[in-house]
Design a protein around this motif. Structure first.
Motif, PDB file in Angstrom:
ATOM      1  N   VAL A 202      -4.562   8.981   0.471  1.00  8.72           N
ATOM      2  CA  VAL A 202      -3.833   8.983  -0.790  1.00  8.72           C
ATOM      3  C   VAL A 202      -4.600   8.229  -1.864  1.00  8.72           C
ATOM      4  N   LEU A 203      -5.023   7.005  -1.546  1.00 12.27           N
ATOM      5  CA  LEU A 203      -5.777   6.178  -2.483  1.00 12.27           C
ATOM      6  C   LEU A 203      -7.055   5.738  -1.801  1.00 12.27           C
ATOM      7  N   SER A 204      -8.135   5.679  -2.556  1.00 17.61           N
ATOM      8  CA  SER A 204      -9.404   5.281  -1.960  1.00 17.61           C
ATOM      9  C   SER A 204     -10.283   4.624  -3.001  1.00 17.61           C
ATOM     10  N   SER A 205     -11.167   3.785  -2.468  1.00 19.37           N
ATOM     11  CA  SER A 205     -12.186   3.122  -3.286  1.00 19.37           C
ATOM     12  C   SER A 205     -13.348   2.798  -2.375  1.00 19.37           C
ATOM     13  N   PRO A 206     -14.493   2.476  -2.910  1.00 20.32           N
ATOM     14  CA  PRO A 206     -15.652   2.173  -2.061  1.00 20.32           C
ATOM     15  C   PRO A 206     -15.371   0.955  -1.167  1.00 20.32           C
ATOM     16  N   VAL A 207     -15.703   1.068   0.117  1.00 25.16           N
ATOM     17  CA  VAL A 207     -15.553  -0.040   1.078  1.00 25.16           C
ATOM     18  C   VAL A 207     -16.862  -0.796   1.127  1.00 25.16           C
ATOM     19  N   PRO A 208     -16.860  -2.138   0.895  1.00 32.35           N
ATOM     20  CA  PRO A 208     -18.112  -2.878   0.780  1.00 32.35           C
ATOM     21  C   PRO A 208     -18.850  -3.100   2.095  1.00 32.35           C
TER      22      PRO A 208
ATOM     23  N   ALA B 197       0.834  -1.208   0.000  1.00 31.75           N
ATOM     24  CA  ALA B 197       0.000   0.000   0.000  1.00 31.75           C
ATOM     25  C   ALA B 197       0.862   1.248   0.000  1.00 31.75           C
ATOM     26  N   GLN B 198       2.000   1.222   0.706  1.00 30.58           N
ATOM     27  CA  GLN B 198       2.896   2.378   0.729  1.00 30.58           C
ATOM     28  C   GLN B 198       3.484   2.633  -0.660  1.00 30.58           C
ATOM     29  N   ILE B 199       3.850   1.564  -1.380  1.00 33.45           N
ATOM     30  CA  ILE B 199       4.382   1.738  -2.738  1.00 33.45           C
ATOM     31  C   ILE B 199       3.327   2.363  -3.645  1.00 33.45           C
ATOM     32  N   ALA B 200       2.087   1.867  -3.527  1.00 30.57           N
ATOM     33  CA  ALA B 200       1.009   2.436  -4.347  1.00 30.57           C
ATOM     34  C   ALA B 200       0.778   3.894  -3.989  1.00 30.57           C
ATOM     35  N   ALA B 201       0.840   4.242  -2.703  1.00 32.83           N
ATOM     36  CA  ALA B 201       0.622   5.624  -2.284  1.00 32.83           C
ATOM     37  C   ALA B 201       1.742   6.524  -2.786  1.00 32.83           C
ATOM     38  N   LEU B 202       2.991   6.054  -2.733  1.00 31.20           N
ATOM     39  CA  LEU B 202       4.100   6.863  -3.222  1.00 31.20           C
ATOM     40  C   LEU B 202       4.021   7.083  -4.726  1.00 31.20           C
ATOM     41  N   THR B 203       3.463   6.114  -5.435  1.00 29.33           N
ATOM     42  CA  THR B 203       3.262   6.305  -6.871  1.00 29.33           C
ATOM     43  C   THR B 203       2.297   7.453  -7.130  1.00 29.33           C
ATOM     44  N   GLN B 204       1.258   7.509  -6.320  1.00 29.29           N
ATOM     45  CA  GLN B 204       0.291   8.607  -6.448  1.00 29.29           C
ATOM     46  C   GLN B 204       0.937   9.951  -6.102  1.00 29.29           C
ATOM     47  N   LEU B 205       1.741   9.960  -5.041  1.00 31.77           N
ATOM     48  CA  LEU B 205       2.348  11.218  -4.611  1.00 31.77           C
ATOM     49  C   LEU B 205       3.461  11.668  -5.538  1.00 31.77           C
ATOM     50  N   ALA B 206       4.012  10.774  -6.326  1.00 31.76           N
ATOM     51  CA  ALA B 206       5.128  11.133  -7.206  1.00 31.76           C
ATOM     52  C   ALA B 206       4.670  11.933  -8.408  1.00 31.76           C
ATOM     53  N   THR B 207       3.403  11.875  -8.743  1.00 36.04           N
ATOM     54  CA  THR B 207       2.885  12.617  -9.900  1.00 36.04           C
ATOM     55  C   THR B 207       2.222  13.896  -9.425  1.00 36.04           C
ATOM     56  N   GLU B 208       2.438  14.968 -10.159  1.00 35.70           N
ATOM     57  CA  GLU B 208       1.827  16.242  -9.795  1.00 35.70           C
ATOM     58  C   GLU B 208       0.367  16.306 -10.210  1.00 35.70           C
ATOM     59  N   ASP B 209       0.025  15.597 -11.297  1.00 29.00           N
ATOM     60  CA  ASP B 209      -1.352  15.611 -11.781  1.00 29.00           C
ATOM     61  C   ASP B 209      -2.128  14.458 -11.174  1.00 29.00           C
ATOM     62  N   MET B 210      -3.382  14.555 -11.228  1.00 32.13           N
ATOM     63  CA  MET B 210      -4.255  13.488 -10.748  1.00 32.13           C
ATOM     64  C   MET B 210      -4.137  12.296 -11.689  1.00 32.13           C
ATOM     65  N   ILE B 211      -4.037  11.097 -11.087  1.00 41.02           N
ATOM     66  CA  ILE B 211      -3.940   9.899 -11.916  1.00 41.02           C
ATOM     67  C   ILE B 211      -5.342   9.473 -12.325  1.00 41.02           C
ATOM     68  N   MET B 212      -5.411   8.695 -13.326  1.00 43.82           N
ATOM     69  CA  MET B 212      -6.688   8.227 -13.841  1.00 43.82           C
ATOM     70  C   MET B 212      -7.344   7.284 -12.829  1.00 43.82           C
ATOM     71  N   PRO B 213      -8.665   7.274 -12.754  1.00 38.37           N
ATOM     72  CA  PRO B 213      -9.364   6.358 -11.828  1.00 38.37           C
ATOM     73  C   PRO B 213      -9.024   4.890 -12.096  1.00 38.37           C
TER      74      PRO B 213
END
Length: 446
Positions: free
Chosen positions: A69-75, A27-43
């Motif tokens: 950092v990252l989110s999705s619907p929780v079931p 999860a930390q690797i995925a979050a750092l990927t999001q933080l590494a880009t200045e623009d919003m990533i695609m859904p």
């Protein structure tokens, strides 16, 4: 079972903790990927990152700022929160087994420290089904491995027990069975060679017991042969003495006064010798005739015994008889004569061995329950070896060349009267024996 507990319980708890830490790292690797880009990533990319991390959302705290950092619907609702930062061993074990026994798929929150100091806290939300399935698979493998280790250990223990205990014990049992078939054979005595110290001590004790028993059986066989020979000699000697007794009877009618006075003593001596031969024959049959009780004067009997043993006024050994003249007891005269004769003969021989003058004292008395007779001497005392088996046949001899029969026969004759013969004292000043004859027991024979 102890091996299973010591291996399985901490292993399954450790596996769960490692599984959750792995999810936090992904999860930390995925979050750092999001933080590494200045623009919003695609859904679509965000969903792919969460799917690869197998979590629903990721919260990262950096610089005192908590950021989703990252989110999705929780079931569903969050069932529990697990903080790996403060969880101890017992909490990890408890939570691991609680998860394994819960078949439902739960939504849980997991909190931990980011790696490489990428923040102060990381938090993810995830399902429990993948974790539970992985733990069950890991647990089965651990159980199989533990069972395999236990089987190998049990097999090695079985081999060790067979080698170190069972085989030596079987060997001891085999030696015992073999020895029981022929205990007289000294070749069948066990030789200790066990490697285990306790078993070796047992073998040494068994060897000592077998050695003593073999020696005792050999002595018993020799005594049986000796008894047979003595019985034959006593039988022939009795016939010879009977003939001598017939000729001695004629001496009573001699015109010589000295011969006439000596004839009764000679007849009595020969009669006692005949009785002794008959008693020896009975002893060879392991029997002693029951005493023929009658009233007798003890002082007179003691005088006859002293005279028969050659204890006169002209000898170096003084015999003192301190018995009331009117003291009468109920006993077998011949058997009591043999008892006193044996005791006084032993006393005389003990004093003669010193080469010095000495004294033998014979005293007696009575009370309400018994008569007692004491025979003491001023000899050197009995050696310690003789005291150990004092009243045992062929073992209690106190002088060189003695057979050890005298005291054994005397003790048996006294027991036949219902009494007992005991050693009162034995030291450098002399030895003293005491004969106890109970009145009530002896009265019952009459």
């Amino acid at each position: 079972m102890l091996a299973e507990v010591l291996i399985f319980v901490p292993s399954i708890a450790r596996y769960r903790a490692d599984f959750l830490l792995t999810r936090l790292k992904q999860a930390q690797i995925a979050a750092l990927t999001q933080l590494a880009t200045e623009d919003m990533i695609m859904p679509e990319l965000e969903a792919e990152l969460l799917a690869n991390a197998e979590v629903y959302n990721v919260v990262l705290r950096r610089n005192e700022v908590r950021q989703l950092v990252l989110s999705s619907p929780v079931p569903g609702e969050i069932h529990a929160t697990y903080d790996l930062r403060v969880a101890g061993p017992w909490e990890l074990i408890r939570d691991a087994f609680a998860l394994m026994i819960d078949p439902q798929n739960r939504i849980v929150r997991v909190i931990g420290y980011p790696v490489q100091e990428a923040g102060t806290l990381i938090e993810v939300t995830m399902e429990t089904r993948p974790l539970r399935l992985a733990m069950l698979d890991y647990g089965l493998r651990i159980l199989f491995l533990s069972a395999l280790i236990s089987v190998v250990t049990a097999f090695l223990l079985f081999i060790a027990v067979q080698r170190l205990l069972v085989l030596p014990i079987r060997r001891v049992v085999h030696h015992m069975q073999t020895y029981a078939e022929a205990p007289e054979d000294a070749r069948r005595v066990i030789e200790p060679n066990a490697d285990v110290e306790e078993l070796r001590r047992a073998e040494e004790a068994l060897k000592s017991m077998q050695t003593q028993l073999t020696a005792a059986l050999r002595q018993k066989e020799r005594l049986a042969q000796l008894g047979g020979a003595v019985a034959k000699i006593s039988h022939d000697l009795r016939n010879i003495l009977t003939t001598a007794q017939l000729f001695a009877d004629r001496l009573e009618g001699s015109a010589d006064p000295a011969v006439a006075r000596s004839a009764p003593k000679l007849i009595n001596s020969i009669s006692r010798a005949v009785s002794l031969c008959e008693a020896t024959l009975a002893f060879g049959k392991a029997e002693e005739p029951p005493p023929q009780l009658r009233r007798l004067n003890l002082a007179q009997l003691a005088g006859e015994v002293a005279e028969g043993e050659g204890l006169g006024a002209e000898t170096q050994i003084t015999c003192l008889i301190d018995i009331p003249p009117g003291l009468t007891i109920r006993a077998d005269g011949e058997q009591l004569h043999r008892v006193l004769s044996n005791l006084m003969r032993n006393a005389r021989q003990a004093i003669e061995a010193t080469g010095q003058p000495g004294t033998i004292e014979l005293s007696a008395g009575e009370d309400e329950g018994e008569w007692w007779i004491r025979v003491g001497d001023t000899g050197p005392g009995l050696p310690p070896k003789a005291r150990e088996h004092l009243f045992s046949a062929f073992q209690g001899g106190a002088r060189k060349g003695g057979t050890g029969l005298g005291l054994a026969i005397a003790a048996e004759l006294v027991r036949g009267h219902g009494g007992r013969l005991e050693l009162a004292r034995s030291d450098a000043e002399g030895t003293e024996f005491t004969i106890h004859l109970p009145k009530e027991t002896t009265e019952s024979f009459a």
